[in-house]
Design a protein around this motif. Structure first.
Motif, PDB file in Angstrom:
ATOM      1  N   LEU A1728       0.833  -1.207   0.000  1.00  0.00           N
ATOM      2  CA  LEU A1728       0.000   0.000   0.000  1.00  0.00           C
ATOM      3  C   LEU A1728       0.868   1.259   0.000  1.00  0.00           C
ATOM      4  N   VAL A1729       1.887   1.263   0.881  1.00  0.00           N
ATOM      5  CA  VAL A1729       2.744   2.446   0.983  1.00  0.00           C
ATOM      6  C   VAL A1729       3.449   2.676  -0.351  1.00  0.00           C
ATOM      7  N   SER A1730       3.957   1.585  -0.951  1.00  0.00           N
ATOM      8  CA  SER A1730       4.671   1.736  -2.224  1.00  0.00           C
ATOM      9  C   SER A1730       3.747   2.329  -3.282  1.00  0.00           C
ATOM     10  N   ALA A1731       2.498   1.806  -3.331  1.00  0.00           N
ATOM     11  CA  ALA A1731       1.561   2.310  -4.336  1.00  0.00           C
ATOM     12  C   ALA A1731       1.284   3.795  -4.120  1.00  0.00           C
ATOM     13  N   ALA A1732       1.130   4.181  -2.849  1.00  0.00           N
ATOM     14  CA  ALA A1732       0.850   5.596  -2.569  1.00  0.00           C
ATOM     15  C   ALA A1732       2.028   6.465  -2.992  1.00  0.00           C
ATOM     16  N   LEU A1733       3.258   5.962  -2.767  1.00  0.00           N
ATOM     17  CA  LEU A1733       4.440   6.756  -3.134  1.00  0.00           C
ATOM     18  C   LEU A1733       4.529   6.948  -4.649  1.00  0.00           C
ATOM     19  N   VAL A1734       4.190   5.877  -5.372  1.00  0.00           N
ATOM     20  CA  VAL A1734       4.218   5.996  -6.840  1.00  0.00           C
ATOM     21  C   VAL A1734       3.285   7.127  -7.272  1.00  0.00           C
ATOM     22  N   ILE A1735       2.094   7.160  -6.653  1.00  0.00           N
ATOM     23  CA  ILE A1735       1.124   8.201  -7.027  1.00  0.00           C
ATOM     24  C   ILE A1735       1.681   9.582  -6.681  1.00  0.00           C
ATOM     25  N   LEU A1736       2.277   9.702  -5.480  1.00  0.00           N
ATOM     26  CA  LEU A1736       2.819  11.005  -5.065  1.00  0.00           C
ATOM     27  C   LEU A1736       3.847  11.511  -6.073  1.00  0.00           C
ATOM     28  N   SER A1737       4.707  10.587  -6.536  1.00  0.00           N
ATOM     29  CA  SER A1737       5.789  11.045  -7.405  1.00  0.00           C
ATOM     30  C   SER A1737       5.261  11.482  -8.767  1.00  0.00           C
ATOM     31  N   GLU A1738       4.038  11.023  -9.092  1.00  0.00           N
ATOM     32  CA  GLU A1738       3.473  11.425 -10.383  1.00  0.00           C
ATOM     33  C   GLU A1738       2.805  12.806 -10.308  1.00  0.00           C
ATOM     34  N   TYR A1757       8.131  15.676   2.141  1.00  0.00           N
ATOM     35  CA  TYR A1757       8.013  15.303   3.555  1.00  0.00           C
ATOM     36  C   TYR A1757       7.547  13.845   3.692  1.00  0.00           C
ATOM     37  N   LEU A1758       6.519  13.506   2.903  1.00  0.00           N
ATOM     38  CA  LEU A1758       5.968  12.154   3.019  1.00  0.00           C
ATOM     39  C   LEU A1758       6.965  11.120   2.516  1.00  0.00           C
ATOM     40  N   THR A1759       7.609  11.412   1.388  1.00  0.00           N
ATOM     41  CA  THR A1759       8.518  10.417   0.800  1.00  0.00           C
ATOM     42  C   THR A1759       9.694  10.161   1.732  1.00  0.00           C
ATOM     43  N   ILE A1760      10.288  11.276   2.216  1.00  0.00           N
ATOM     44  CA  ILE A1760      11.452  11.099   3.108  1.00  0.00           C
ATOM     45  C   ILE A1760      10.987  10.493   4.428  1.00  0.00           C
ATOM     46  N   GLY A1761       9.767  10.862   4.828  1.00  0.00           N
ATOM     47  CA  GLY A1761       9.216  10.269   6.063  1.00  0.00           C
ATOM     48  C   GLY A1761       9.152   8.760   5.966  1.00  0.00           C
ATOM     49  N   VAL A1762       8.633   8.263   4.823  1.00  0.00           N
ATOM     50  CA  VAL A1762       8.545   6.806   4.665  1.00  0.00           C
ATOM     51  C   VAL A1762       9.944   6.200   4.707  1.00  0.00           C
ATOM     52  N   LEU A1763      10.897   6.865   4.039  1.00  0.00           N
ATOM     53  CA  LEU A1763      12.280   6.369   4.029  1.00  0.00           C
ATOM     54  C   LEU A1763      12.793   6.277   5.457  1.00  0.00           C
ATOM     55  N   ARG A1764      12.529   7.333   6.207  1.00  0.00           N
ATOM     56  CA  ARG A1764      13.080   7.387   7.563  1.00  0.00           C
ATOM     57  C   ARG A1764      12.439   6.331   8.460  1.00  0.00           C
ATOM     58  N   GLU A1765      11.077   6.157   8.298  1.00  0.00           N
ATOM     59  CA  GLU A1765      10.378   5.271   9.223  1.00  0.00           C
ATOM     60  C   GLU A1765      10.586   3.798   8.899  1.00  0.00           C
ATOM     61  N   THR A1766      11.022   3.507   7.671  1.00  0.00           N
ATOM     62  CA  THR A1766      11.081   2.076   7.333  1.00  0.00           C
ATOM     63  C   THR A1766      12.476   1.627   6.937  1.00  0.00           C
ATOM     64  N   ALA A1767      13.500   2.491   7.175  1.00  0.00           N
ATOM     65  CA  ALA A1767      14.863   2.096   6.780  1.00  0.00           C
ATOM     66  C   ALA A1767      15.421   1.119   7.803  1.00  0.00           C
ATOM     67  N   VAL A1768      14.974  -0.105   7.720  1.00  0.00           N
ATOM     68  CA  VAL A1768      15.404  -1.133   8.672  1.00  0.00           C
ATOM     69  C   VAL A1768      16.594  -1.856   8.061  1.00  0.00           C
ATOM     70  N   LYS A1769      17.551  -2.236   8.899  1.00  0.00           N
ATOM     71  CA  LYS A1769      18.661  -3.027   8.355  1.00  0.00           C
ATOM     72  C   LYS A1769      18.159  -4.429   8.069  1.00  0.00           C
ATOM     73  N   LEU A1770      18.405  -4.890   6.854  1.00  0.00           N
ATOM     74  CA  LEU A1770      17.995  -6.253   6.516  1.00  0.00           C
ATOM     75  C   LEU A1770      19.241  -7.069   6.252  1.00  0.00           C
ATOM     76  N   PRO A1771      19.212  -8.375   6.445  1.00  0.00           N
ATOM     77  CA  PRO A1771      20.396  -9.203   6.182  1.00  0.00           C
ATOM     78  C   PRO A1771      20.770  -9.093   4.715  1.00  0.00           C
ATOM     79  N   GLY A1772      22.086  -9.163   4.438  1.00  0.00           N
ATOM     80  CA  GLY A1772      22.533  -9.155   3.039  1.00  0.00           C
ATOM     81  C   GLY A1772      22.413  -7.789   2.413  1.00  0.00           C
ATOM     82  N   ALA A1780      12.816   0.991  -1.076  1.00  0.00           N
ATOM     83  CA  ALA A1780      13.048   0.977  -2.523  1.00  0.00           C
ATOM     84  C   ALA A1780      12.017   1.868  -3.207  1.00  0.00           C
ATOM     85  N   ALA A1781      10.729   1.753  -2.763  1.00  0.00           N
ATOM     86  CA  ALA A1781       9.680   2.567  -3.393  1.00  0.00           C
ATOM     87  C   ALA A1781       9.927   4.051  -3.130  1.00  0.00           C
ATOM     88  N   SER A1782      10.340   4.376  -1.898  1.00  0.00           N
ATOM     89  CA  SER A1782      10.518   5.811  -1.612  1.00  0.00           C
ATOM     90  C   SER A1782      11.705   6.365  -2.394  1.00  0.00           C
TER      91      SER A1782
END
Length: 2046
Positions: A1728-1738, A1757-1772, A1780-1782
């Motif tokens: 859902l978040v990715s889809a919303a970001l795609v719309i925002l960028s358009e 604000y929203l795009t960087i917000g999503v980046l900030r709130e979900t930038a979790v370290k993942l293995p590899g 990625a979407a943001s």
């Protein structure tokens, strides 16, 4: 009580207790002892036996109460059976001595009785061990019986029964003596003794042959005598005795020797039936007495004898069983019908007698045919009954056609055969009603001629026969709805043709009325036009009534009857005929009082008869209108209804004078007229006849006190006025029993007729009250009284107070002035009318009026309280309480209570004491705890005293009942009294004789009320609570042992309450065993409480209940009746069998509920058992349905083979536990299968995975999984789907649907690429085919269409040729529906064909949608569907066959779909547009049936919409379909047809208009639906609707429409926003977002297009003059509500904030960055978040430059917000999907052309710098929490900024410095993945073409990279990641080399080469190197080979200056060549690892 739990009685504890406790203690000890003895070892028992026997015998002398003596006896017997038997003779002698004792005092009686009971018990248990002592014992007991009172006789009979049971054949010597004694007891005045004697004789007949041979006649006569004056229990017991003996006489095999000696002859069936018939017709009188009575002409058979004999008939046949009945049915039927035939005029000489006898006959037929025969046998029975009807019909015909002198004699024949016909027709109707559609073959069978026989009897001269035939037709129509319309047509046609025959007019009008009454039971209805025909016919009959005096009465009656019946069709039909009905209604009454006067002076007796008949009919029609068409009662209609009412009332007041003038012929019509008027007035609001209230009231009073009423029919008048619970204390007759149908006549008393149809023909179309039985209206003389009493209540409440007082006074006088029986009757009427008045006033919260009113009401009610009739006392007590409720004054209530107290203290007679004690209880019930506690105390005190008055059981019963009401209503106030009350109850339970069952029932109600009052406190552990609990359990145990079934029912409901409040303390196993034993009890109420209890138990602990039941069945020897079933199939099987046999609706409901609970909790564990049960039930009936199925296959030979083979595998198991279950049971079984599948879904996944299931089954064979039973599931669905019963077919198709949906995707492990369902395609085809035949009802076809589409779309069958069979079915139905409305079958209502058409269209839509989806998945997603159209046209298409199948019919389908959508659009318009709708309806519905049709459209529009949208997009809105013109439409053109212009064809729309219409149709329907989402809107509809919008916006033309119409876009966005807010489902939110994206794309395209055309138009003009396109124009302002962008932002913010609440600055407290821990969203959330970001960028692309400036901050604000709130370290080092979407969105925003447009560049630059700062700030520690964020994500974001924005954003020093800083820090991080990513990002920055951007980074970072690479030389890389770091580093350096300016390049190469060479290995080292080192070596060598030639000069210089390097390089090259010789070079492959990842990143965002 714990002290009582020991083997020997604890005498010490015992001696310390009070009297009551002692009895309790003893009972508790005996209960415990019984269990203990069975569990103790033999030796231990023998040790203590002597003491125990002494203790038990000493108890004998302590006068034990009834339950105690029973237990005592049982324990003695058990003790002797386990221990030694030598002292048993002493015990027996002792008992005999006690019995012989001469002491006759009441105190000694219990000891004597206990001795009798002990003897019975000992002999029963020990039997023949006791040798010959029994002769003395029996002699002694029989001698004692002569002087015994009723209790003694009762116990002696039961004791003898036990003795006979124990001794068996050994007791032969005393059989005769016992028989003599029992004979006299069988006619005892005490009913309990009669029951006991019947039980004794039942036991005796097992061995005493003479009872069913030589003495058979006298036994029968004795039983008839016993029925006289009997009660219900006696009738049950004696009829069981008589029925059993007669059955035995018929079938017994006599032992040879005895037979020859006694010369016994076999008894024939005729003789046995003759015997029973004698009882039925002559009663118990001998032949001589009967003849004397016959001469006098009085009827001698009392009703109770007749009812008893009726029950005996049923027992007789039930004992012989269903198979016997099947064989002897014809003989049995003719005998039963002959009971009401002309050969016995006695039985039917008066109408009252005839009605009662007919009832009995009907009951016998119903109970035997309906209860014992399976469906096949019932069908045979129907044929026999038809034969009987034909025979009787011939007799009548002969008589009617005979015109000679004997005709007079013949008319008696006609009259006499009428009752036989009525019974036969009613049973025929019942049978077919219960068979349902299973009876279809019967009606097609011409040899039976069923319909002809019934219709021929409609012309019978007797009215009751005509009515019965009409009712029979009603039953046939309800059972077989397809016959309703043809029958109706046939009757209407006969009615029109035979207008001149009086019999035909009444007969066929009855038939039509009965059929109209059936319509409400047939959901498919009748064609709408029938209403018009009937209305016209009715008018015609009424108008022609005056033409012919011979027919005028009949025509008048028939006309109004038809109109009244028509009203039951409801508002939809009636509204069309209302005006005509109101006109007739107006004309039937004279216009003014004057006209009425002239009428009076003119008419004669006959005209008055006709007039009254007509007016009564009109009143009835209006009454029916008011009750069935409430919706039509508008103000206007009410105004038109009123004018005739005053005149109707005037006529009412004149009736008596008219009667005087014209005499008795008018008596009945006038009574009927009164009753009709009263009934209508009851329904109308009193305001409507205000002016006539007083006149009506006077008439009512006159009616209620009329001098000519002789019969006191309290039982039909009063029960509705009493409280349901109070009726329980009256005769058990008022309670529901299985024999209610015949017992009712006893209730009404001898002079009163039972209800019967001929008393009121108008009731033939009313709703049936009790399922399938005939309406039973009472005679008008009675029903007028009950209507009058009811209306009195209403009218009296609305007249003035003075008038009220006057009337009540008058009523009081009328009671005073009558005597004897008349007085009772008047009093009864008066009390019931006052009662109904008080009830009405209380209900409408009115007031009673002045003091005087109270006094009068009180006097009237008081009289009732002291009446001799108990029912009247009951009603009066209720009225007494209502009076207090209405007056609502504490002092008055106290006064009433005081009156009762005083009466109770002084009165000694039973009547007063019972009446007033109930009055106290009622007061409490209605006024709760109003009375002060002192009041409560005195009340309880009085009732305690009364309940211990053992001289009158009645007083005890009423007082205890009243006490239970007080306990119930006092609630917590009662706590203080709980203990004394409980000990009183226990004391009474232990001492009241069992013969007074009614006292025990009241005690049970008290105990139940106490348990409810204590409630959850019963769980407590304190000693006081545990004492109370023990007492409650003890009370239950006493009641469970009571012989009376209703007391046992009370015990069960008490235990049920206890189990609810204190489950741990109820012994489940004993409770379950008690329930199982009573499952098949003959008492309905006991069965009901058993099931209510079971239902509660299985909700909590189904598994335990089931286990206990099976254990019990295994342990028990013979006590259980249904045990065989429980033993084999568990409780579940027993309940299913019971469900099949049970007829009581409430019970069946409880059984189903219980089974559902059991299924829910156990089906998964006991899968095989449940499936086997369902399969047995379904298979038991499948044998004759399969044949039909094979016949209907008309396929080419090749296919026939496999389809037929499916069906022939049936007869493998012949022994079915369920013999011919009814269709309703089979439907339930099919529903259970669906439930089982649903249950398995929530369980283990192995249920739907065959490989896993097989594996787990191998591991443990006890494992069981659904998928392993797939063959059974398919077979069950197939059997059900091909049955005769339509309901079962529907259930079968539903099951098939569930199976297809659940199992379609499961692969077949043995054949990869196939699925397991594939092997069943023949079964599926064969199951579906019958549903498409022409005679199948539309609902079945509709369901089958759904299954077809599910099968086709499931993808199970991949081969098109295989799929074609099912596809063909859909094609055939498509052809059928194309014929349109005109060709539809006229069997059902038009809405039924709407249902079928829409089901077909929906099925096709589903197939088409799936086909297109598959096709899209199959092709590359880039190509659009338009390509497909082309390829199909060119015939080159082959990829997916499903679309090919649909394509051929697509032209037709699309037209039909569009027509259906247009219909739907019209039907959903609000009601104010009704006038604009087309008059003749739509394409698939007619205007009259639009209400019914709506529902069908609601069910199917969504998928049709989706399919239509897909079809429109596939034609691209560009290609006009060649057959789109109006010329070659295959369906009739209606003005509403889509896109054909007006029907005259004058204008033809342009394609553009056509497309616009279609576009708006789809859009309109979607928006209308999404705007007002109903709560019942399914997910399916929502998804389909959103997908349709997506499909629509997939192509350019609709997008241009949306793009160019901004308001439309905004409206759509707002609607979608609302959907997202109201629906939580992620799939729906995603689909909505996809539509939003498409709307934004459309807007973008529109803006682009405008810009382009402006540039083209402007051409050479200066750029400055260009107008601004896009939102925000020149000012940049966005107006909420007018702005597309704003709406989109709102929607995206809604989605983002719901997933990440931290983005909401209000929530986080400040707009600044608040550090929270980043989080990883769920998969759905991320999407859902990715889809919303795609719309925002358009969005910026939709705005003008100024507009883009105003939205940019929000988007960033929203795009960087999503980046900030979900930038979790993942293995590899992966990036989460949201990050990625943001990043992708960021890249889209940053590279927007607006950033470079001159008007917005500066503002954008500022904002982008701020954004970059925000990203950099994420890094800096706030409270030291920064380390949680993923560095790679943030670095990538920075890189995106550096690479995607114009240089001036990132090159300002402060930002640049911070960015470089971040890279430095990251390079130092030890995590290898972070390093690799950093190198990759730097690589892309270094290569950036603008030096201003890239050089600062190179200067700052290059040196550190080189250092790092040189370090690697020292630490050799150990794994692939380290190798990758090195490779990435080298790549960065190489990039530097290429970027560097010429002069610096050589230095860089000089740095690079040594590093590379240092990793080379020589040939020796190469052999021993690890794979990592070798890869490194290869990589270095390869790069050297590339670099060397590129920079040859530098290379040579370096080699020259450093010999070591040179040597190493040479060695390496040489070594490499060596290894090349050995194996193929690996260098090709080693290039990959590093390359891939960097490329991947680039394509991702940079």
């Amino acid at each position: 009580m714990e002290l009582a739990h020991s083997l020997l009685l604890n005498e010490e504890a015992y001696s310390q207790l009070g009297e009551v406790q002692k009895a309790e203690f003893i009972f508790e000890w005996l209960r415990y002892l019984e269990k203990l003895l069975l569990a103790t070892s033999r030796s231990d028992v023998r040790e203590k036996q002597k003491t125990l026997v002494e203790q038990l015998l000493s108890l004998l002398n302590s006068s034990p109460g009834p339950p105690t003596r029973k237990l005592l006896a049982k324990n003695l017997a058990i003790l002797y059976s386990i221990g030694d038997t030598f002292s048993v003779y002493e015990t027996i002698d002792k008992c005999n001595d006690l019995i012989r004792s001469k002491d006759d005092s009441p105190s000694y009686l219990p000891t004597k009785l206990a001795a009798v009971v002990c003897l019975g018990s000992l002999y029963k248990k020990l039997g023949r061990i006791l040798g010959n002592t029994f002769t003395d014992t029996v002699g002694n007991i029989l001698k004692a019986m002569k002087s015994a009172e009723s209790q003694g006789r009762y116990e002696i009979m039961l004791s003898l029964q036990n003795i006979l049971n124990g001794l068996g054949a050994a007791a032969t010597p005393c059989h005769r003596d016992v028989y003599k004694a029992a004979r006299s007891c069988l006619t005892d005045r005490s009913m309990a003794v009669r029951c006991a004697a019947a039980k004794c004789l039942l036991e005796l007949q097992n061995e005493a042959i003479f009872m069913w041979s030589t003495d058979l006649d006298s036994v029968a006569t004795l039983c008839f005598k016993s029925f006289e004056g009997s009660n219900y229990d006696v009738r049950i017991s004696v009829s069981k005795l008589l029925g059993t003996i007669l059955a035995k006489a018929l079938i017994s095999k006599h032992p040879g020797t005895a037979a020859s000696r006694q010369n016994i002859r076999r008894v024939s069936l005729e003789e046995v039936l003759e015997l029973l018939g004698t009882g039925f017709l002559r009663g118990s009188s001998g032949f001589l007495r009967a003849s004397g009575d016959m001469l006098k002409g009085t009827s001698s058979v009392s009703r109770d004898v007749r009812v008893g004999v009726t029950q005996a008939y049923v027992v007789f046949v039930s004992t012989l069983g269903g198979a016997w009945l099947e064989k002897n049915f014809a003989a049995f039927l003719s005998h039963i019908l002959s009971l009401v035939s002309q050969s016995h005029p006695k039985a039917t000489q008066t109408q009252i007698d005839a009605v009662c006898c007919r009832r009995c006959v009907s009951f016998i037929l119903r109970a035997t045919i309906g209860g014992l025969l399976g469906e096949k046998a019932q069908i045979a029975a129907v044929k026999d009954i038809c034969q009987a009807i034909w025979k009787l019909k011939k007799i009548v015909d002969a008589v009617m056609s005979d015109s000679n002198l004997e005709t007079r004699l013949g008319s008696t024949d006609v009259a006499a055969s009428q009752h036989m016909l009525v019974c036969a027709l009613q049973e025929l109707g019942n049978l077919i009603y219960n068979l349902g559609t299973t009876a279809a073959p019967l009606l097609q069978d011409s040899s039976t001629g069923l319909l002809d026989s019934v219709i021929s009897v409609v012309l019978h001269p007797s009215m009751s026969v005509r009515l019965a035939a009409a009712w029979c037709l009603h039953c046939i129509a309800v059972a077989l709805p397809s016959h309703l319309t043809p029958l109706l047509d046939r009757c209407l046609e006969r009615l029109t043709v035979l207008k001149s025959s009086p019999e035909a007019i009444t007969g066929f009008s009855f038939a039509v009325a009965a059929l109209l009454g059936a319509v409400k039971h047939c959901p498919l209805g009748i064609p709408h036009g029938k209403g018009k025909i009937i209305m016209t016919l009715a008018e015609d009959l009424l108008c022609s009534a005056a033409q012919n005096s011979r027919l005028s009465a009949q025509r008048t009656q028939a006309g109004w009857l038809l109109i009244a019946a028509l009203m039951t069709l409801g508002p939809a039909v009636v509204s069309h005929h209302l005006a005509r009905v109101l006109l007739l209604w107006k004309c039937v009454f004279p216009a003014s009082p004057k006209d009425l006067e002239t009428e009076k002076s003119r008419g004669d007796s006959f005209t008055w008869q006709v007039t009254l008949e007509g007016r009564a009919g009109a009143l009835c029609a209006i009454k029916t209108f008011v009750s069935y068409c409430g919706d039509l009662l508008t103000e206007e209609v009410i105004q038109r209804l009123l004018p005739p009412l005053p005149c109707a009332v005037d006529l009412l007041t004149q009736l008596s004078s008219i009667l005087k003038t014209y005499g008795s012929p008018l008596k009945t019509p006038s009574v009927v007229y009164r009753q009709r008027l009263y009934e209508l007035l009851i329904l109308l609001p009193p305001e409507t006849y205000e002016g006539n209230l007083c006149a009506v009231l006077r008439e009512l009073v006159a009616d209620l006190t009329a001098p000519d009423i002789q019969v006191a029919a309290s039982t039909f008048l009063l029960p509705p006025l009493c409280h349901q619970d109070d009726l329980l204390i009256l005769s058990p007759l008022l309670q529901e029993t299985d024999h209610r149908f015949i017992e009712e006549q006893l209730l009404l008393g001898n002079g009163v007729a039972c209800g019967s149809l001929e008393y009121d023909p108008y009731s033939i179309y009313e709703k049936d009250i009790e399922g399938d039985s005939v309406p039973k209206p009472l005679p008008p003389t009675l029903s007028v009284i009950s209507s009058a009493a009811k209306l009195f209540g209403v009218v009296c409440a609305h007249v003035e107070e003075a008038q009220r007082i006057l009337m009540l006074d008058q009523l009081l006088d009328s009671i005073k002035h009558t005597k004897g029986i008349r007085q009772q009757v008047v009093q009864l009427h008066v009390v019931s009318s006052v009662s109904s008045f008080l009830k009405y006033v209380a209900g409408s919260k009115g007031s009673l009026g002045p003091e005087e009113m109270r006094r009068l009401a009180l006097t009237l009610v008081m009289g009732g309280l002291e009446s001799l009739n108990p029912l009247l006392r009951c009603a009066a007590a209720e009225a007494w309480a209502r009076l207090a409720q209405v007056v609502d004054d504490g002092a008055f209530t106290a006064g009433l209570a005081q009156i009762s107290f005083d009466k109770l203290k002084s009165a000694r007679d039973v009547v007063t004491r019972t009446g007033h004690s109930l009055a106290l209880g009622s007061l409490h019930r209605y006024l709760g705890g109003v009375s002060s506690s002192q009041h409560l105390n005195s009340c309880i005190g009085i009732l305690y005293a009364l309940s211990q008055d053992n001289t009158s059981p009645d007083v005890q019963t009423w007082a205890l009942h009243s006490l239970s009401l007080i306990i119930d209503s006092a609630g917590p106030l009662y706590y203080v009294h709980v203990e004394p009350t409980l000990s009183l109850i226990i004391m009474l339970l232990l001492n009241v004789p069992p013969t007074h069952a009614e006292v025990h029932q009241s005690l049970g109600r008290c105990l139940n009320a106490l348990i409810t009052t204590l409630g959850p406190e019963l769980q407590g552990n304190s000693s006081s609570v545990s004492t109370l609990r023990t007492s409650c359990l003890l009370g239950c145990a006493v009641m469970q042992d009571n012989p009376n079934c209703l007391v046992q029912a009370q015990a069960i409901s008490c235990l049920q309450q206890l189990h609810m409040f204190a489950p741990r303390h109820v012994n489940l196993s004993s409770l379950v065993s008690c329930l199982c034993v009573n499952l098949c009890s003959p008492y309905l109420l006991l069965r009901r409480s058993v099931l209510a209890c079971l239902r509660q138990l299985v909700q909590r602990e189904a598994a335990e209940v089931s286990e206990h039941a099976v254990m019990l069945a295994k342990d028990s020897r013979e006590e259980l009746t249904p045990d065989a079933n429980i033993r084999k199939f568990g409780l579940e099987g027993a309940l299913l069998t019971l469900l099949d046999k049970e007829t009581d609706q409430r019970l069946c409901h409880d059984i189903k509920e219980t089974l559902n609970h059991m299924l829910t909790s156990m089906a998964v564990e006991k899968l095989s058992l449940w499936l086997k049960l369902c399969k047995d039930v379904l298979a038991a009936s499948a044998d004759f349905s399969t044949v039909i199925c094979v016949d209907t296959m008309q396929e080419e030979e090749g296919d026939k083979g496999d389809d037929a083979s499916v069906l022939t595998t049936r007869n493998d198991e012949k022994s079915h536990p369920f013999t011919n279950p009814r269709w309703a049971t089979r439907v339930f079984a099919a529903e259970c299968v669906c439930r089982i599948i649903n249950q398995c879904e929530n369980a283990n996944i192995a249920h739907f995975d065959i490989a896993l299931a097989q594996e787990m089954k191998k591991r443990d064979s006890r494992n069981d999984f659904l998928v392993l039973h797939l063959a059974d599931l398919i077979r069950m669905a197939f059997m059900a789907a091909t049955d005769h019963s339509d309901q079962l077919r529907l259930s079968g198709l539903e099951t098939l649907l569930v199976v297809i949906r659940r199992f379609a995707a499961i692969p077949e492990p043995e054949f990869p690429g196939h699925v397991i369902l594939e092997q069943y395609q023949a079964n599926v085809g064969a199951a579906l085919r019958p549903a498409f035949t022409s005679e199948t009802p539309p609902d079945v076809t509709a369901k089958a269409c759904q299954v077809c589409s599910a099968w086709i779309t499931s993808g199970v069958v991949s081969d098109l040729n295989d799929l074609r069979r099912v596809h063909q079915l859909l094609v055939s139905s498509l052809t059928k529906i194309q014929a349109g409305k005109e060709a539809a079958s006229h069997l059902y209502n038009e809405s039924a064909s709407t249902m079928e058409i829409l089901a077909v269209l929906k099925a096709w839509a589903e197939v088409y949608i799936i086909a297109v989806q598959r096709y899209k998945n199959h092709k590359q997603p880039l190509k659009t569907v338009t390509y497909l159209e082309e390829s199909v046209r060119n015939g080159s298409y082959s990829s997916d066959g499903l679309l090919e199948l649909v394509y051929t019919d697509l032209g037709t389908l699309s037209r039909l779909w569009l027509a259906a959508l247009q219909d739907f659009a019209l039907l959903t318009l609000p009601s104010e547009f009704a006038s604009q709708l087309p008059a003749e309806g739509g394409a698939f519905y007619t205007a009259e049936t639009s209400e019914n049709a709506k529902w069908h459209y609601y069910n199917s529009w969504a998928l049709i919409l989706h399919a239509t949208a897909l079809w429109l997009t596939s034609t691209g809105f560009v290609v006009a379909d060649p057959d789109e013109g109006a010329s070659d439409l295959s369906r009739p053109v209606t003005p509403t047809s889509m896109c054909q212009g007006s029907s005259s064809g004058a204008t033809v729309k342009s394609p553009e208009d056509v497309y616009t219409d279609r576009f708006h149709l789809i859009l309109g329907i979607s928006v209308e639906f999404l705007c007002s989402l109903r709560s019942d809107a399914t997910m399916e509809s929502l998804t389909a609707c959103l997908h349709a919008l997506q499909a629509l916006l997939d192509v350019p033309w609709p997008r241009s429409k949306i793009g160019s119409d901004q308001d439309l876009g905004i409206e759509l966005l707002n609607v979608l926003h609302r959907v997202i807010l109201t629906r939580e489902s992620p799939s729906i939110q995603l689909a909505s977002l996809e539509v939003v994206r498409q709307i934004i794309c459309a807007a973008q395209e529109h803006v682009k297009e405008k810009r382009r055309s402006a540039e083209v138009d402007d051409g050479a003009a200066e750029k400055e003059t260009l107008p601004e396109f896009g939102e925000g124009k020149d000012t940049g302002g966005l107006v909420p509500g007018k702005s597309l962008v704003f709406a989109t932002l709102e929607l995206c913010v809604c989605i983002l904030v719901r997933q990440l609440p931290e983005l909401n600055p209000k929530l986080t407290g400040s707009p600044g960055v608040k550090a929270t821990k980043p989080q990883r969203l769920s998969e759905d959330g991320s999407r859902l978040v990715s889809a919303a970001l795609v719309i925002l960028s358009e969005l910026p692309a939709v705005c003008s430059p100024e507009g883009s400036i105003s939205i940019l901050p929000t988007i960033l604000y929203l795009t960087i917000g999503v980046l900030r709130e979900t930038a979790v370290k993942l293995p590899g080092g992966q990036l989460s999907s949201t990050v990625a979407a943001s990043l992708q969105a960021l890249k889209g925003i940053l590279s927007s052309p607006m950033a470079r447009a001159e008007k917005s560049q500066t503002a954008w630059t500022e904002l982008l710098r701020s954004a970059l700062t925000t990203v950099l700030d994420c890094w800096d520690p706030v409270d030291g929490t920064h380390q949680e964020l993923d560095e790679v994500s943030l670095l990538t974001a920075i890189t995106v900024f550096i690479l995607s924005t114009s240089p001036e954003v990132t090159t300002i020093p402060c930002l640049q410095k911070r960015c470089i800083e971040k890279f430095k820090i990251t390079l130092e991080i030890k995590d290898p993945m972070v390093q690799i990513k950093t190198y990759q990002l730097l690589h892309s920055i270094f290569q950036y073409p603008n030096p201003a951007v890239s050089y600062p980074y190179i200067y700052s970072l290059a040196s550190s990279i080189v250092e790092k690479l040189q370090e690697i030389d020292k630490t050799k890389p150990e794994n692939t990641t380290e190798l990758q770091i090195f490779q990435e580093g080298i790549k960065v350096l190489e990039a530097l080399v290429t970027v560097a300016e010429e002069q610096h390049r050589s230095q860089l190469v000089a740095c690079l080469l040594p590093i590379l060479i240092s990793f080379l290995l020589d040939e020796n080292a190469l052999g021993s190197a690890t794979s990592i080192m070798r890869n490194l070596h290869d990589f270095a060598l390869q790069n050297l080979m590339q670099i060397g030639p590129q920079y040859s000069s530098v290379f040579k210089r370096l080699m020259a200056s450093s010999p070591a390097l040179k040597a190493r390089l040479e060695a390496a090259i040489k070594g490499n060549q060596e290894s090349v010789k050995v194996k193929i070079p690996t260098s090709k492959h080693t290039k990959n690892p590093g390359k891939n990842s960097s490329i991947q990143l680039k394509t991702n965002f940079l």
